[in-house]
Design an enzyme around this catalytic site. Structure first.
Site, PDB file in Angstrom:
ATOM      1  N   THR A   1      -5.331  -3.948   8.723  1.00 45.35           N
ATOM      2  CA  THR A   1      -4.964  -2.599   8.296  1.00 45.35           C
ATOM      3  C   THR A   1      -3.472  -2.599   8.006  1.00 45.35           C
ATOM      4  O   THR A   1      -2.674  -3.159   8.777  1.00 45.35           O
ATOM      5  CB  THR A   1      -5.375  -1.519   9.317  1.00 45.35           C
ATOM      6  OG1 THR A   1      -5.043  -0.235   8.783  1.00 45.35           O
ATOM      7  CG2 THR A   1      -4.698  -1.689  10.666  1.00 45.35           C
ATOM      8  N   GLU A   2      -3.087  -2.032   6.850  1.00 47.43           N
ATOM      9  CA  GLU A   2      -1.728  -2.274   6.348  1.00 47.43           C
ATOM     10  C   GLU A   2      -0.650  -1.602   7.184  1.00 47.43           C
ATOM     11  O   GLU A   2       0.523  -1.901   7.017  1.00 47.43           O
ATOM     12  CB  GLU A   2      -1.612  -1.866   4.873  1.00 47.43           C
ATOM     13  CG  GLU A   2      -1.947  -0.431   4.554  1.00 47.43           C
ATOM     14  CD  GLU A   2      -3.364  -0.302   4.012  1.00 47.43           C
ATOM     15  OE1 GLU A   2      -4.255  -1.025   4.521  1.00 47.43           O
ATOM     16  OE2 GLU A   2      -3.584   0.509   3.095  1.00 47.43           O
ATOM     17  N   ASN A   3      -1.046  -0.689   8.086  1.00 53.94           N
ATOM     18  CA  ASN A   3      -0.047  -0.116   8.968  1.00 53.94           C
ATOM     19  C   ASN A   3       0.240  -1.004  10.174  1.00 53.94           C
ATOM     20  O   ASN A   3       0.861  -0.536  11.130  1.00 53.94           O
ATOM     21  CB  ASN A   3      -0.445   1.302   9.401  1.00 53.94           C
ATOM     22  CG  ASN A   3      -1.822   1.365  10.010  1.00 53.94           C
ATOM     23  OD1 ASN A   3      -2.772   0.804   9.482  1.00 53.94           O
ATOM     24  ND2 ASN A   3      -1.945   2.041  11.139  1.00 53.94           N
TER      25      ASN A   3
ATOM     26  N   SER B   1       3.324  -6.896   7.191  1.00 54.50           N
ATOM     27  CA  SER B   1       1.970  -6.525   6.784  1.00 54.50           C
ATOM     28  C   SER B   1       1.788  -6.667   5.279  1.00 54.50           C
ATOM     29  O   SER B   1       0.759  -7.155   4.799  1.00 54.50           O
ATOM     30  CB  SER B   1       1.681  -5.083   7.207  1.00 54.50           C
ATOM     31  OG  SER B   1       0.352  -4.740   6.914  1.00 54.50           O
TER      32      SER B   1
END
Lengths: 238, 252
Positions: A54-56, A96
Site C-alpha cells: 500500500t503506497e502509504n 514507497s
C-alpha cells in the site's frame, strides 16, 4: 454507434476479481488501487504468499480488523483500517514510491475511465469543468509496476466502450497498460491493438468488436497464438 | 547539553511568520500533527503555503487551518476526498490556490530538497497534463520530465516517540511523509506521544536521526495505546472512543 447492441454475458465484480486473482502467481508483490481492485484481495487463494503493497508505506498488508480493533495509525491508500501480516514492513513515502518507479512492484490493478489500444490509461480526471482534480499515486503506479492490470466494466453507464482507439479523457500514463479485465472479456494490449485473451459466456470476438468499435485480435485459448499475440512486457511498452 | 524539547505546542510554532511555506505530515488523518496544527491556528500566521498529501479531512487539523482562512496555496496530490468539504468549498470559491502533484513526485521532490538534489528526471506524469511545460529528456530510451525540489521554512510532523536529541521512531503507516519532510524544512517541529530518556531508543531502530529535528513537543499517548505504547483499540478511525462514535451515529 446506434441501433441494437448485443450486451452479451457480464460477470460480477467479485467473479472478475477472482479471474484477476487467479492470474497472480505466488511470490508476487501487488498493489491494488482504490475501489473495485480492492476486491482482488478477498479473492487471493488462501495459503499462497502474495504480498500486498500500500503506497502509504506498508508491505504485507492484511485484511480489515475485527470490530473494536481499528487502529487509526494503520490504514491503506483508501484510508480504510487494515491489519499487518507476519513479515510486514513499514517505510516512508519516498521509499514507497521508489518501489513503484524503480520497477520493484510485480503487479498493480487499477480502475479506468478509458484505455486506448496503445495501452494509454485515463483514470484520474474526466476533465469536466469545475471538477476538483485529484491524482494521488495513480500516475506513479501506472508507469511503475511491471504488469499494469486494469479492472473495469467494458461499457460506461451510457453504453460507451471504455476501450478506445485514443483516450479523450486526460491521460494518467502513456503506453502503460498490460491487460484489461472487463465484465465481458479479458484483453491484452499488444503491438497490434487489443487481443481478446478470454471471452466470458456468450461474448465472441465479433460481439466484442461491435461493442468496442475496435478491430480485435483473437488470442483466446484454442485460437492459434501468433508471435505478437501476447501481452507486452514493460520493456516492450517503454 | 542538547535539549530540543519545547514545553508546549504554542511555543514551538510561535515564530512561524505570515507567508511561510509549511510542510504538514500525515496521510489523511494518520500521522497528522493535530496538536501542532491547532497551535498554528491559535498563533495566527496567515498567507501560508501548505505542503501535504491531502487537503484536510472533516473539520479538524489541516481542515480547520484551511477553514480559518490562513492558507493561500496548497501543494498536494489528492485534495478531493469524501470528507474534504472545507477545501472543496474554498477551491470552488477561488479562495485557495492548488498545485496538484502526483504522489510519488511529491514525495521525491520533498526527499530531493532534504538531500540537496538540484532537480531530477522522473518518468511519472510523462505525456500527461501534469507534465505540460516541464523540461523533458529521453534517457536510455525512456522518457522523463524534470522535477524540482520542494523546500519548506517549517515542517510540522508527528512521531511515536523522541529523545531530547530529536531521534524519532514512528508507528505503522503514520510514518508516511514524516522522515522526508523532517529533512526538507529549515525548522522541523515534531509532536510525539512521549519523550523518552536519551539512550533508551535502540539506535538500530531510529528512523529519523535527530540531525533533521529542531523541536520536540510531547503531547501525550493517544487513546488507542496503553502507557507502554501497546495497541489497545476501542476507537474508530478518527480516534474517538467507539461508544461515543456509536452514540453520535444513533443521534444522527
Amino acid at each position: 454507434m446506434s441501433a441494437q447492441r448485443t450486451a452479451g454475458t457480464r460477470i460480477s465484480r467479485d467473479e472478475l476479481a477472482a479471474v484477476i486473482a487467479a492470474d497472480i502467481p505466488e511470490g508476487s508483490i501487488v498493489n491494488l488501487g482504490i475501489g473495485a481492485p480492492t476486491l482482488v484481495a478477498n479473492a487471493l487463494p488462501e495459503g499462497l504468499e502474495i504480498i500486498l503493497h500500500t503506497e502509504n508505506g506498508m508491505l504485507g498488508m492484511g485484511p480489515a480488523p475485527e470490530p473494536g480493533r481499528i487502529d487509526p495509525d494503520l490504514i491503506n491508500a483508501g484510508k480504510q483500517a487494515v491489519t499487518e501480516l507476519p513479515g510486514a514492513a513499514y517505510f516512508h513515502h519516498a521509499d514507497s514510491f521508489a518501489m513503484m518507479r524503480g520497477g520493484h512492484l510485480d503487479v498493480c490493478v487499477l480502475g479506468a475511465f478509458q484505455v486506448s489500444e496503445h495501452g494509454d490509461l485515463a483514470n484520474w480526471s474526466t476533465g469536466a469543468p469545475g471538477a476538483i482534480p485529484a491524482v494521488g499515486g495513480a500516475m506513479d503506479l501506472a508507469i511503475g509496476a511491471k504488469s499494469v492490470y486494469v479492472m473495469t466494466d467494458l461499457l460506461t453507464k451510457t453504453g460507451e466502450s471504455k476501450l478506445v482507439a485514443s483516450c479523450s479523457y486526460p491521460l494518467t500514463g502513456v503506453g502503460c497498460v498490460t491487460r484489461v479485465y472487463t465484465d465481458h472479456a479479458v484483453f491484452d494490449v499488444t503491438p497490434d491493438g487489443f487481443a481478446v485473451r478470454q471471452a466470458f459466456g456468450d461474448n465472441t470476438i465479433d460481439s466484442l468488436a461491435e461493442l468496442t468499435g475496435l478491430a480485435l485480435v483473437d488470442a483466446t485459448q484454442g485460437s492459434s497464438p501468433d508471435a505478437s499475440g501476447g501481452a507486452r512486457t514493460k520493456e516492450e511498452v517503454r | 547539553m542538547i535539549d530540543k524539547t519545547t514545553p508546549d505546542a504554542a511555543a514551538a510554532v510561535a515564530d512561524i511568520p505570515d507567508g511561510a511555506t509549511v510542510m504538514i505530515g500525515g496521510f489523511g488523518r494518520a500521522g497528522q500533527p493535530v496538536e501542532l496544527i491547532d497551535a498554528l491556528i491559535a498563533h495566527g500566521a496567515a498567507d501560508l503555503t501548505i505542503v501535504n498529501n491531502n487537503a484536510g479531512n472533516g473539520d479538524t487539523g489541516l481542515a480547520a487551518l484551511l477553514a480559518a482562512g490562513r492558507v493561500r496555496k496548497i501543494v498536494c496530490s489528492f485534495p478531493r476526498q469524501s470528507d474534504s468539504w472545507v477545501f472543496d468549498g474554498l477551491y470552488r470559491d477561488g479562495r485557495i490556490e492548488l498545485e496538484l502533484v502526483p504522489q510519488g513526485n511529491l514525495a521525491e521532490r520533498i526527499r530531493a530538497a532534504g538531500a540537496g538534489i538540484g532537480a531530477f528526471f522522473s518518468p511519472t506524469g510523462v505525456g500527461t497534463e501534469l507534465a505540460e511545460g516541464k523540461e523533458a529528456r529521453t534517457i536510455e530510451g525512456r522518457d522523463y520530465v524534470l522535477e524540482y525540489p520542494i523546500r519548506a521554512d517549517f515542517a510540522l510532523i508527528a512521531a511515536r516517540a523522541a529523545d531530547r536529541w530529536g531521534n524519532l521512531v514512528y508507528r505503522e503507516t503514520a510514518r508516511n511523509f514524516g522522515p522526508i519532510m523532517a529533512s526538507a524544512a529549515t525548522t522541523t517541529i515534531v509532536q510525539v506521544d512521549e519523550l523518552v530518556p536519551l539512550g533508551s531508543l535502540d539506535p538500530e531502530t531510529v528512523v529519523t536521526p535527530g540531525i533533521f529535528v529542531d523541536r520536540v513537543v510531547p503531547v501525550g499517548i493517544r487513546s488507542w495505546l496503553d502507557a507502554d505504547g501497546a495497541f489497545v483499540g476501542g476507537v474508530d478511525l478518527e480516534g474517538r472512543p467507539l461508544a461515543a462514535a456509536t452514540a453520535e451515529e444513533a443521534a444522527a
